[in-house]
Write an enzyme that holds these catalytic residues in place. Structure first.
Site, PDB file in Angstrom:
ATOM      1  N   ASN A   1       0.741  -0.978   0.012  1.00 38.12           N
ATOM      2  CA  ASN A   1       0.096  -0.033   0.067  1.00 38.12           C
ATOM      3  C   ASN A   1       0.860   1.236   0.095  1.00 38.12           C
ATOM      4  O   ASN A   1       1.586   1.586   0.935  1.00 38.12           O
ATOM      5  CB  ASN A   1      -0.879  -0.016   1.291  1.00 38.12           C
TER       6      ASN A   1
ATOM      7  N   LYS B   1       0.028   4.453  -0.056  1.00 40.09           N
ATOM      8  CA  LYS B   1      -0.194   5.294   0.378  1.00 40.09           C
ATOM      9  C   LYS B   1      -0.178   6.901  -0.502  1.00 40.09           C
ATOM     10  O   LYS B   1       0.008   6.615  -1.546  1.00 40.09           O
ATOM     11  CB  LYS B   1       0.096   5.600   1.714  1.00 40.09           C
TER      12      LYS B   1
ATOM     13  N   HIS C   1      -9.711   1.321   5.116  1.00 37.28           N
ATOM     14  CA  HIS C   1      -8.145   1.508   5.880  1.00 37.28           C
ATOM     15  C   HIS C   1      -8.464   2.269   7.070  1.00 37.28           C
ATOM     16  O   HIS C   1      -9.132   3.285   7.054  1.00 37.28           O
ATOM     17  CB  HIS C   1      -7.273   1.925   4.977  1.00 37.28           C
TER      18      HIS C   1
ATOM     19  N   GLU D   1      -6.502   4.451   8.113  1.00 35.59           N
ATOM     20  CA  GLU D   1      -6.439   6.143   7.922  1.00 35.59           C
ATOM     21  C   GLU D   1      -7.562   6.668   7.161  1.00 35.59           C
ATOM     22  O   GLU D   1      -7.796   7.944   7.377  1.00 35.59           O
ATOM     23  CB  GLU D   1      -5.159   6.342   6.760  1.00 35.59           C
TER      24      GLU D   1
ATOM     25  N   GLU E   1      -5.409  -5.176  10.531  1.00 36.97           N
ATOM     26  CA  GLU E   1      -4.334  -4.094  10.670  1.00 36.97           C
ATOM     27  C   GLU E   1      -4.588  -3.362  12.061  1.00 36.97           C
ATOM     28  O   GLU E   1      -5.422  -2.285  12.080  1.00 36.97           O
ATOM     29  CB  GLU E   1      -4.362  -3.078   9.496  1.00 36.97           C
TER      30      GLU E   1
ATOM     31  N   GLY F   1       2.592   2.272  11.037  1.00 43.62           N
ATOM     32  CA  GLY F   1       3.436   3.208  10.871  1.00 43.62           C
ATOM     33  C   GLY F   1       4.272   3.617  12.159  1.00 43.62           C
ATOM     34  O   GLY F   1       4.908   4.763  12.176  1.00 43.62           O
TER      35      GLY F   1
ATOM     36  N   SER G   1       3.383  -2.268  10.580  1.00 45.12           N
ATOM     37  CA  SER G   1       4.911  -2.351  10.426  1.00 45.12           C
ATOM     38  C   SER G   1       5.332  -3.844  10.394  1.00 45.12           C
ATOM     39  O   SER G   1       6.309  -4.314  10.845  1.00 45.12           O
ATOM     40  CB  SER G   1       5.351  -2.101  12.141  1.00 45.12           C
TER      41      SER G   1
ATOM     42  N   GLY H   1       2.828  -0.961   4.265  1.00 45.80           N
ATOM     43  CA  GLY H   1       2.950   0.334   3.963  1.00 45.80           C
ATOM     44  C   GLY H   1       4.628   0.851   3.751  1.00 45.80           C
ATOM     45  O   GLY H   1       4.926   0.538   2.833  1.00 45.80           O
ATOM     46  N   GLY H   2       5.235   1.312   4.710  1.00 48.82           N
ATOM     47  CA  GLY H   2       6.502   1.789   4.442  1.00 48.82           C
ATOM     48  C   GLY H   2       7.627   0.944   3.964  1.00 48.82           C
ATOM     49  O   GLY H   2       8.380   1.250   3.040  1.00 48.82           O
TER      50      GLY H   2
END
Ligand code: 13P
Length: 252
Positions: free
Chosen positions: A9, A11, A96, A98, A168, A174, A214, A235-236
């Site tokens: 993802n 983002k 999600h 967010e 999640e 994150g 994470s 994500g990251g």
């Protein structure tokens, strides 16, 4: 047998030109992927078409990060299912955390998007997960149950083969604070049992349940050995070629 779905993802990262370069590197580095692994990337809307053209013919699937629940019309700033389908999108991330927490999307609204996506032949990745405060008060299962039940309202057994759930925990997104394999497995097993209760045993055992929060090259192996963890929504660590490729090629 369930497959693993390893999904990036992206983002709100990577302008279209950079996204295309990144996709080219991924295609080069992911020529051989085990048959039991599905790989997906979800770029921002502006990069979807460019990335779609690059990954065509490769083993990488395309996902979007959001969808509108209406067919078409006067919804300024929104993107419809047909727009996504037209450029080769197969999966769509819905609900999600967010979007739930920054843009106030609630379970009822997310349910409408899930139904729209399924009715158009897109595969929703429905995200669920508790806040840290909810975990601390022992409400994880209550919250996750409510999210799953409400967001799947009206989804048929036949449609469930096209749906993925991503667990999640919000406190792990994150933050570098990954859930332990045991914490994740407990919730994943709970979700699978709940799907059995809502549908049936086969639907539950065929459902892909991803973990997100994470996930990194140094913790994915420990997570994926757990019986009910069927991949990762990342994500990251999906934004670097080396780390994403390592995640795709995790050690079983
Ligand atoms: P991180 O992997 O950066 O924690 O993000 C997880 C996530 O939100 C994937 O959808």
């Amino acid at each position: 047998m369930r497959k693993y779905l390893i999904a990036g993802n992206w983002k709100m990262n990577l302008v279209p030109s950079k996204a295309k370069e990144f996709a080219e590197e991924l295609v080069d580095n992911l020529k051989k992927i085990n048959d039991d692994i599905i790989v997906m990337v979800a770029p921002p809307f502006t990069a979807l078409e460019g990335v779609s053209n690059i990954i065509k013919g490769s083993k990488i699937k395309l996902g979007a990060q959001n969808i509108n629940d209406n067919e078409d019309g006067a919804y300024t700033g929104e993107i419809s299912a047909d727009m996504l389908l037209d450029i080769g999108v197969e999966y769509v991330i819905i609900g999600h955390s967010e979007r739930r927490h920054i843009y106030n999307e609630n379970n009822e609204f997310i349910n409408k998007k899930v139904l729209k996506a399924l009715s158009k032949g897109l595969k929703p990745i429905l995200c669920v997960g508790e806040l840290l405060s909810e975990r601390e008060t022992g409400d994880t299962e209550k919250v996750v149950r409510e999210q799953v039940v409400k967001c799947l309202n009206g989804v048929s057994r036949e449609q469930m083969v096209n749906l993925v759930i991503a667990y999640e925990p919000v406190w792990a997104i994150g933050t570098g604070k990954v859930a332990t394999p045991e914490q994740a497995e407990e919730v994943h097993a709970f979700i699978r049992k709940l799907i059995e209760e809502l549908y049936d045993k086969d639907t539950a055992s065929d459902l892909i349940i991803q973990y997100g929060g994470s996930v990194k090259p140094d913790n994915i192996d420990g997570l994926m050995v757990k019986e009910n963890l069927d991949g990762a929504l990342v994500g990251g660590a999906s934004l670097k070629v080396d780390s994403f490729c390592r995640l795709v090629n995790f050690n079983k």
